[in-house]
Design a protein around this motif. Structure first.
Motif, PDB file in Angstrom:
ATOM      1  N   GLY A 274       0.928  -1.380  -0.177  1.00 31.66           N
ATOM      2  CA  GLY A 274       0.023  -0.119   0.055  1.00 31.66           C
ATOM      3  C   GLY A 274       0.756   1.109  -0.098  1.00 31.66           C
TER       4      GLY A 274
ATOM      5  N   PRO B 175      -3.959   8.436  -0.139  1.00 35.40           N
ATOM      6  CA  PRO B 175      -3.581   7.318  -0.808  1.00 35.40           C
ATOM      7  C   PRO B 175      -3.262   7.199  -2.302  1.00 35.40           C
TER       8      PRO B 175
ATOM      9  N   VAL C 225      -1.922   0.713  -5.372  1.00 38.74           N
ATOM     10  CA  VAL C 225      -1.154  -0.335  -4.479  1.00 38.74           C
ATOM     11  C   VAL C 225      -0.262  -0.922  -5.556  1.00 38.74           C
TER      12      VAL C 225
ATOM     13  N   SER D  80      -3.571   0.750   0.527  1.00 41.02           N
ATOM     14  CA  SER D  80      -3.289   2.314   0.534  1.00 41.02           C
ATOM     15  C   SER D  80      -4.033   3.105   1.529  1.00 41.02           C
TER      16      SER D  80
END
Length: 162
Positions: free
Chosen positions: A30, A43, A46, A137
């Motif tokens: 992540g 985020p 990934v 993430s």
């Protein structure tokens, strides 16, 4: 590459340098990135894990593209504070990265980060399939945000001492 404490990273970072958060899983890594002011963690998609060499290349390509100044990697401690096999795997990953990059790594206690990420995704009414895609993430973002909050507190403390 250096493993350092968050306090050492605070002293080493220059203004306008971003840092990345990592949530190292067995199947994915992540990713999250800070903004240049190091206030917010966002985020990122990934990375699918394959084997270490390919994982390292993908991570370093991400770091170069995003101009990463350092990594905060979640250390999956047990709830009682003991270190289990996942902690050992994380430390081994960082040791192997030492051969590949000069970028510093900071270990960050990630207890409950996945739980918090799952809760946040549920509150946003993200479907089960989308949660599975985004959980690592989101966890990396929680890990990084904790470190960013600590960096901010250290900065305020240094300003107060001056």
């Amino acid at each position: 590459m250096t493993v350092m404490t968050i306090e050492e990273m605070a002293a080493a970072l220059q203004p306008g340098q971003a840092i990345a958060g990592l949530d190292l899983g067995t199947k994915t890594i992540g990713l999250a990135m800070s903004d240049l002011g190091r206030r917010f963690a966002t985020p990122r998609p990934v990375l699918r894990r394959e084997k270490f060499t390919l994982d390292a290349e993908a991570l370093l390509a991400f770091a170069e593209k995003e101009k990463v100044a350092g990594f905060v990697i979640g250390l999956p401690m047990n709830m009682d504070g003991s270190a289990g096999p996942r902690v050992q795997a994380t430390r081994a990953f960082v040791r192997n990265m030492e051969q590949k990059t000069a970028l510093p790594f900071v270990y960050w206690d990630e207890r409950l980060s996945t739980v918090a990420a799952e809760r946040a995704l549920l509150e946003m009414d993200v479907s089960r399939a989308k949660r599975a895609e985004r959980i690592d993430s989101a966890a990396a973002s929680f890990i990084l945000q904790g470190a960013l909050d600590r960096l901010s507190a250290l900065s305020r403390s240094a300003d107060f001492d001056d």
